[in-house]
Scaffold this motif. Structure first.
Motif: not given
Length: 224
Positions: A86-95, A97-105
């Motif tokens: 629940i906490v991870g989803t609310l904070l959108n941790i996975d999203g 991290l994925t967004s960080l990788g996408d921006r870098l690339q």
């Protein structure tokens, strides 16, 4: 500082070094493994890479099952994982991290395709080596009790994985070793601070809940 105080500080040093030794070893194995992967990337067939990664996934699952057995209260495990999700989803941790990788690339591709490949290798390797439950549980064990066994096992797996990743994604994987040192060392330091507040039951349940995530990581590595 008194002589007694100075002697006390000296006596503490070996214990501190032991607790951080896992993070240092893990950093070294990633550095060595990725370097070997770069040197031998033309000699490693893809079928071997896939087979080895599957084997690593199975070993990870076995390690996770061993940790789950240490739990004494399944209700604590279930509640911990549900609240964590629940906490991870609310904070959108996975999203994030994925967004960080996408921006870098994306930013790298604007200037140079080689920079894009570097970013992909760095982000992919950093996530694999640092965002798994083995890192968190292993670092907590090291910081609280000086037990680096899980980190040492993880180091061997990471050395093999980093070689396979570097063979396909390039030099960015090598630089992920710096992130491993900073992130994992930080977790050990945090565990050293929290250690006095945790009893044996809490530590056992922490390992149990984390080990469920280790099994999930293993399943992900074998493509399930």
């Amino acid at each position: 500082m008194s002589i007694h105080g100075a002697c006390s500080e000296v006596n503490k040093m070996p214990d501190i070094l032991i607790k951080f030794s896992g993070a240092l070893v893990n950093t070294l194995t990633v550095l060595v493994g990725s370097s070997v992967g770069l040197l031998l990337k033309k000699q490693i067939p893809e079928k071997f890479t896939n087979a080895i990664m599957t084997t690593i996934g199975l070993c990870t699952i076995a390690i996770g099952i061993g940790g789950i057995i240490k739990g004494e209260n399944q209700l604590v495990m279930v509640l911990s994982l549900v609240l964590g999700v629940i906490v991870g989803t609310l904070l959108n941790i996975d999203g994030k991290l994925t967004s960080l990788g996408d921006r870098l690339q994306k930013n790298a591709k604007k200037s140079d395709s080689e920079k894009a490949k570097f970013s992909q290798g760095f982000v992919t390797a950093s996530l694999l080596f640092c965002m798994g439950a083995m890192t968190i549980v292993g670092s907590m064990n090291a910081g609280i009790s000086g037990d680096n066994q899980m980190i040492y096992i993880k180091s061997v797996l990471d050395m093999i994985s980093s070689a396979m990743l570097a063979a396909s994604l390039g030099v960015g994987v090598v630089f992920s070793s710096v992130f491993v040192l900073v992130f994992q060392g930080g977790l050990v330091a945090l565990a050293m601070v929290l250690g006095s507040f945790l009893n044996d039951f809490m530590i056992a349940e922490l390992i149990c809940a984390g080990s469920v995530m280790i099994v999930a990581l293993g399943l992900n590595l074998i493509g399930v």
